[in-house]
Design an enzyme around this catalytic site. Structure first.
Site, short mmCIF file in Angstrom:
data_model
loop_
_atom_site.label_atom_id
_atom_site.label_comp_id
_atom_site.label_asym_id
_atom_site.label_seq_id
_atom_site.Cartn_x
_atom_site.Cartn_y
_atom_site.Cartn_z
CB CYS A 1 -0.97 -0.02 1.17
SG CYS A 1 -0.21 0.04 2.80
CG ASN B 1 4.31 -1.80 5.23
OD1 ASN B 1 5.44 -2.14 5.59
ND2 ASN B 1 3.33 -2.67 5.19
CB CYS C 1 -3.72 1.65 7.10
SG CYS C 1 -3.47 3.11 8.12
NE ARG C 2 -4.49 1.57 1.79
CZ ARG C 2 -4.25 2.30 0.70
NH1 ARG C 2 -5.09 2.22 -0.32
NH2 ARG C 2 -3.21 3.09 0.64
CB SER C 3 0.25 -3.50 2.77
OG SER C 3 1.11 -2.58 3.40
CG ASP D 1 -5.31 5.76 2.51
OD1 ASP D 1 -5.33 5.39 3.69
OD2 ASP D 1 -4.42 6.49 2.04
P1 4NP Z 1 -1.81 2.79 4.14
O1 4NP Z 1 -2.44 4.14 4.74
O2 4NP Z 1 -1.25 3.15 2.77
O3 4NP Z 1 -2.98 1.88 4.06
O4 4NP Z 1 -0.74 2.36 5.12
C1 4NP Z 1 -1.74 5.35 4.81
C2 4NP Z 1 -0.84 5.55 5.82
C3 4NP Z 1 -0.16 6.75 5.93
C4 4NP Z 1 -0.39 7.74 4.99
C5 4NP Z 1 -1.28 7.53 3.96
C6 4NP Z 1 -1.95 6.32 3.87
N1 4NP Z 1 0.29 8.97 5.09
O5 4NP Z 1 0.00 9.87 4.29
O6 4NP Z 1 1.16 9.12 5.97
#
Ligand code: 4NP
Length: 156
Positions: free
Chosen positions: A9, A12, A14-16, A126
């Site tokens: 993602c 790294n 939340c989703r992955s 997201d």
């Molecule tokens: P992820 O979510 O891609 O599912 O881990 C996010 C985590 C952090 C950010 C964006 C999305 N960020 O902008 O810091």
């Protein structure tokens, strides 16, 4: 034969990691933990070394998955040498991976939700800037796609 699966993602956190924890559990429940290796990474560098977002960890814990040992890392070129499946959470992640991939990458690079049984589901939204509902939505999508992915690996 061992197969290696990488979930990707943006951050790294939340989703992955959710996909990592859920799919590792699905693999383990099937007794295949020595044959299917699971990892996750982010296209971005902001959260390297961090544990998953507390909301992701909590939502996963409520369904029996432990994300707490996971730590964020960034995707590296070497990942294309190691992983047979590199699965992106959304189209932006996939675009970044396609730009990074060596031309001769012979593994499977696609959206994770290609393995979701309902073909109208394409991207894992997201949840970072939303409420807790977003994390449960991520889990719903990831659980369904994980079952589909396992079936597909078994057929390989
Ligand atoms: P992820 O979510 O891609 O599912 O881990 C996010 C985590 C952090 C950010 C964006 C999305 N960020 O902008 O810091």
């Amino acid at each position: 034969m061992t197969q290696q699966v990488l979930f990707v993602c943006l951050g790294n956190i939340c989703r992955s990691p959710t996909a990592h924890g859920v799919f590792a559990q699905v693999v383990s429940d099937a007794g295949l933990q020595s044959q299917v290796l699971v990892d996750s990474a982010g296209t971005g560098a902001w959260h390297i070394g961090e544990a998953p977002d507390g909301r992701a960890t909590q939502a996963a814990r409520e369904r029996g998955y432990d994300l707490s040992p996971l730590r964020a890392r960034q995707v590296a070129i070497a990942d294309f040498e190691r992983f047979d499946y590199i699965l992106a959470m959304d189209r932006t992640n996939l675009m970044h991976l396609e730009a990074l991939a060596p031309e001769d990458y012979s593994g499977h690079l696609s959206l994770f939700l290609d393995f979701h049984p309902n073909s109208s589901e394409r991207e894992v939204p997201d949840p970072y800037y939303g409420g807790d509902d977003g994390f449960n939505r991520v889990l719903d999508l990831v659980e369904a796609a994980s079952r589909g992915l396992l079936q597909s690996l078994r057929a390989d």
